[in-house]
Design an enzyme around this catalytic site. Structure first.
Site, PDB file in Angstrom:
ATOM      1  CB  CYS A   2      -0.820  -0.103   1.160  1.00 17.84           C
ATOM      2  SG  CYS A   2      -1.808  -1.136   1.505  1.00 17.84           S
ATOM      3  NE  ARG A  27       4.568   2.095  -1.276  1.00 15.07           N
ATOM      4  CZ  ARG A  27       5.691   1.949  -0.520  1.00 15.07           C
ATOM      5  NH1 ARG A  27       6.717   2.349  -1.002  1.00 15.07           N
ATOM      6  NH2 ARG A  27       5.691   1.308   0.517  1.00 15.07           N
ATOM      7  CD1 TRP A  75      -0.367  -5.369  -4.184  1.00 17.95           C
ATOM      8  CD2 TRP A  75      -0.102  -6.305  -2.217  1.00 17.95           C
ATOM      9  NE1 TRP A  75       0.083  -6.611  -4.408  1.00 17.95           N
ATOM     10  CE2 TRP A  75       0.343  -7.269  -3.213  1.00 17.95           C
ATOM     11  CE3 TRP A  75       0.124  -6.841  -1.011  1.00 17.95           C
ATOM     12  CZ2 TRP A  75       0.897  -8.574  -3.031  1.00 17.95           C
ATOM     13  CZ3 TRP A  75       0.579  -7.920  -0.791  1.00 17.95           C
ATOM     14  CH2 TRP A  75       0.777  -9.018  -1.422  1.00 17.95           C
ATOM     15  CG  ASN A 100       2.545   0.307   3.770  1.00 16.45           C
ATOM     16  OD1 ASN A 100       2.161  -1.115   3.573  1.00 16.45           O
ATOM     17  ND2 ASN A 100       3.596   0.709   3.404  1.00 16.45           N
ATOM     18  N   GLY A 101       0.839  -1.849   5.974  1.00 19.80           N
ATOM     19  CA  GLY A 101       1.446  -3.025   6.596  1.00 19.80           C
ATOM     20  C   GLY A 101       0.197  -4.106   7.109  1.00 19.80           C
ATOM     21  CD  GLU A 483      15.623 -11.101 -12.703  1.00 18.50           C
ATOM     22  OE1 GLU A 483      15.102 -11.789 -11.939  1.00 18.50           O
ATOM     23  OE2 GLU A 483      14.855 -10.022 -12.982  1.00 18.50           O
ATOM     24  CE  LYS A 487      11.703  -8.927 -14.327  1.00 18.33           C
ATOM     25  NZ  LYS A 487      12.581  -9.035 -13.084  1.00 18.33           N
ATOM     26  CD  GLU A 490       8.268  -9.944 -11.719  1.00 23.11           C
ATOM     27  OE1 GLU A 490       9.430  -9.770 -12.387  1.00 23.11           O
ATOM     28  OE2 GLU A 490       8.259  -9.060 -10.709  1.00 23.11           O
ATOM     29  CG  HIS A 506      19.052 -35.361 -14.238  1.00 24.78           C
ATOM     30  ND1 HIS A 506      19.739 -36.476 -14.146  1.00 24.78           N
ATOM     31  CD2 HIS A 506      20.135 -34.454 -14.556  1.00 24.78           C
ATOM     32  CE1 HIS A 506      20.856 -36.586 -14.246  1.00 24.78           C
ATOM     33  NE2 HIS A 506      21.283 -35.323 -14.631  1.00 24.78           N
ATOM     34  CE  LYS A 605      10.196  -1.534  -8.347  1.00 27.94           C
ATOM     35  NZ  LYS A 605      10.846  -2.387  -9.288  1.00 27.94           N
TER      36      LYS A 605
HETATM   37  C1  AGP Z   1      11.404  -8.156  -9.551  1.00 32.59           C
HETATM   38  O1  AGP Z   1      10.945  -8.149 -10.744  1.00 32.59           O
HETATM   39  C2  AGP Z   1      10.194  -8.248  -8.748  1.00 32.59           C
HETATM   40  N1  AGP Z   1       9.118  -7.634  -8.686  1.00 32.59           N
HETATM   41  C3  AGP Z   1      10.520  -8.943  -6.891  1.00 32.59           C
HETATM   42  O2  AGP Z   1      11.212 -10.284  -7.041  1.00 32.59           O
HETATM   43  C4  AGP Z   1      11.605  -8.056  -6.159  1.00 32.59           C
HETATM   44  O3  AGP Z   1      12.690  -8.154  -6.921  1.00 32.59           O
HETATM   45  C5  AGP Z   1      11.836  -8.435  -4.870  1.00 32.59           C
HETATM   46  O4  AGP Z   1      10.446  -8.212  -4.123  1.00 32.59           O
HETATM   47  C6  AGP Z   1      12.865  -7.759  -3.921  1.00 32.59           C
HETATM   48  O5  AGP Z   1      12.656  -6.579  -4.029  1.00 32.59           O
HETATM   49  P1  AGP Z   1      13.845  -5.448  -3.522  1.00 32.59           P
HETATM   50  O6  AGP Z   1      14.908  -5.737  -4.423  1.00 32.59           O
HETATM   51  O7  AGP Z   1      13.105  -4.332  -3.324  1.00 32.59           O
HETATM   52  O8  AGP Z   1      14.089  -6.311  -2.196  1.00 32.59           O
END
Ligand code: AGP
Length: 610
Positions: A2, A27, A75, A100-101, A483, A487, A490, A506, A605
């Site tokens: 949030c 966020r 969120w 937030n939290g 990675e 991507k 996501e 395997h 984010k």
């Molecule tokens: C990356 O594309 C992600 N959205 C996510 O995995 C992110 O890297 C992860 O939440 C860690 O965030 P940070 O680097 O701000 O700690």
């Protein structure tokens, strides 16, 4: 997660709140809302499901205006993304709260408050905050004291903005675990979850510490620490401007951020390199003494940052011979672990506010590590402030939820760490000097990769109608495959998994057929011949291969294999180069699928809750 924005001013705060929400939308984007105290002293609320734009239209229609207000982009954690669950939450039209939290003990508090006659209109944990504060106001306490007493009931993490109908001249802010920053203006003050939201109105900020409660008036602010003592927190001037979070000529923040990588990498290297190595002390005072003692490294991070850590483990063990462990922070924090001898603890995080990474750092500080190093993109973040040493990435603000330039700059910072450790652990000076030259050449090599945009867009056409994809790599390119798969998942919602190429036979080979594209990271190194055998295994089963390599001739390109050439660089650093085509591949696939690239479903984010 949030996002909070709040303002107390002599002018109408409604447009400030809406602009702040737009800037916080990365966020959380399930729903948004605001409360403004109108000229008659009433708390007027507007809330809306979906993007901030929907709220902006509703607010424009209702003519909401006033000089005190709080707003929120959500969120969802407790309760679905509905209008009734959107913040701000009210108690008796008298108290309004944004949060937030997570309040972990909210159920017990809710039962207690219900039994005492408080009515609940949402499924959130936040509503207990509003009622708990109201409870103390009804007992005769002013807003500041009511908030102070109420927070003593809460366990969990929270940042709060609170206003009361009875106190039109104060805005109360609380920070415990979740980030919250005060913005200082002239005759006006602001609060927000990050400074981006306040840049249009100020560049002067005060970062609240855990346990702080702040009272903001139009012409003053006061902070009480966890013991209720008045404290002065330092004022920080930011050099960022409001335009730093604009998309510019790009269609999406993600695309802009992919294209910013040559500059971001150059800035991460800036002022840190000597002709023959890394300058001393780049991680802060006393860091060289710690690095000289290091005999092992433990890296903790989440998501993309974890993948950066995995690449670094290949570098640290392969180039320096130092044992290096990497673990996702959410696992590390909940298990008993053995500390390696003379171990340096490294945390990696773009935001520096990721709850799991912070908790892991705090827990590890109890153990016998030599010291802690944060590799981070946000200088004032909790992770930076709580670590012994810091190596900032200079990626600039990253707004797209999918991390891109943060990752490549983390890799660069980690390589600087390798060179710094190398000075104390036998890395030959000639080798260090050659790495420095290669590092300096990275921005130009990245520009060349970006020029592959059009052929990568064509490759994406072969991916966009598929439901699954496999990513393969070997050595330090295996984490790059991980990675790449992250991507793609996501932002395109295509199910993607990454494997070390040697693992194919395997198990995952069973999945390969004409509907399973296989994306391969294949630099021409000592593992290429092995990798070629893995590719043949795929080809023999009718699989479609998309290969990124620095030597197309060695791999060929025909009906079953589509190969694209990236510029050849030193093999250790080619992981950085090979990252970029995978980012572009995901981006173009998502565009073809029509997904929301910058704000993919269900994600946020900065993950400031568990
Ligand atoms: C990356 O594309 C992600 N959205 C996510 O995995 C992110 O890297 C992860 O939440 C860690 O965030 P940070 O680097 O701000 O700690």
């Amino acid at each position: 997660m949030c996002g909070i924005i709040g303002a107390i001013a002599q002018r109408d705060v409604q447009p400030i709140l809406i602009e702040g929400l737009r800037r916080l939308e990365y966020r959380g984007y399930d729903s948004a809302g605001m409360v403004v105290m109108d000229p008659q002293g009433r708390l007027q609320r507007e809330r809306s499901v979906g993007k901030v734009e929907a709220l902006a239209q509703r607010v424009a229609g209702s003519g909401l205006t006033g000089t005190l207000g709080i707003a929120h982009t959500r969120w969802a954690t407790h309760g679905g993304p509905t209008e009734r669950n959107a913040h701000p939450h009210l108690s008796g039209e008298r108290i309004a709260v944004v949060h937030n939290g997570i309040i972990e003990n909210y159920q017990a508090l809710r039962d207690d408050l219900k039994a005492r006659g408080f009515e609940f209109t949402s499924d959130t944990d936040t509503e207990v905050i509003a009622h708990q504060i109201m409870d103390y106001c009804q007992q005769g306490h002013d807003l500041l004291e009511a908030v102070r007493r109420a927070t003593a009931h809460f366990s969990g993490a929270y940042a709060l903005g609170v206003i009361s109908r009875d106190e039109p001249d104060r805005l109360i802010a609380v920070r415990e675990g979740s980030p919250l920053i005060i913005g200082l203006g002239i005759g006006e003050h602001f609060i927000a979850s990050d400074i981006q939201a306040m840049l249009p109105v100020t560049q002067r900020f005060v970062y609240l510490e855990n346990g702080d409660i702040a009272e903001l008036r139009r012409d003053s602010h006061r902070i009480l620490d966890a013991d209720g003592q008045a404290v002065d927190r330092p004022v920080t001037e930011s050099s960022l401007t409001a335009g730093a979070a604009d998309r510019g000529r790009f269609r999406h923040f993600m695309l802009k951020e992919i294209h910013e990588q040559p500059r971001a990498v150059a800035e991460t290297l800036e002022g840190r390199l000597a002709p023959d190595g890394v300058l001393e002390g780049i991680m802060g005072p006393g860091s060289e003494e710690i690095l000289a003692q290091v005999k092992s490294v433990q890296i903790l991070a989440c998501g993309t940052s974890y993948h950066a850590g995995l690449v670094a483990s290949y570098w640290i063990e392969g180039l320096l011979g130092l044992p290096c462990r990497v673990e996702v922070a959410s696992e590390f924090r909940y298990r008993r672990h053995a500390v390696l001898p003379d171990c340096l603890l490294v945390t990696i995080s773009q935001s520096g506010e990721t709850a799991d990474s912070l908790a892991a750092l705090r827990q590890a500080r109890e153990d016998d590590y030599l010291g802690s190093l944060a590799i981070c993109n946000v200088p004032e973040s909790s992770l930076v402030r709580e670590s012994d040493m810091v190596l900032m990435t200079h990626a600039g603000p990253e707004i797209g939820v999918a991390s891109t330039k943060a990752f490549t700059t983390q890799l660069v910072a980690l390589f600087l760490l390798v060179l710094s450790l190398g000075r104390h652990h036998g890395l030959a000076p000639a080798r260090a000097q050659s790495f420095v030259e290669q590092l300096r050449a990275l921005p130009a090599a990245l520009e060349k990769v970006l020029a592959l945009d059009t052929p990568i867009e064509r490759l994406a056409m072969g991916l966009a109608d598929k439901h699954h994809a496999l990513f393969l790599g070997r050595g330090c390119h295996y984490p790059i495959a991980l990675e790449g798969a992250l991507k793609l998942k996501e932002i395109s919602y295509i199910h993607a998994e990454a494997y070390p190429a040697g693992e194919l036979k395997h198990g995952p080979l069973a999945l390969v057929d004409a509907d399973m594209p296989v994306v391969v990271v294949a630099p021409n190194n000592h593992l290429l011949e092995k990798l070629k055998s893995n590719l043949e295994e795929v080809r023999a089963r009718g699989g479609h291969l998309m290969v990124f390599t620095d030597d197309v001739a060695a791999l060929g390109s025909d009906g079953a294999i589509q190969s694209l050439a990236v510029p050849p660089v030193d093999d250790w650093l080619s992981a950085i180069i090979h990252t970029v085509p995978l980012q572009l591949l995901s981006y173009h696939t998502a565009i073809l699928k029509g997904t929301d690239v910058d704000q993919p479903r269900n994600l946020a984010k900065s993950v400031t809750v568990e």
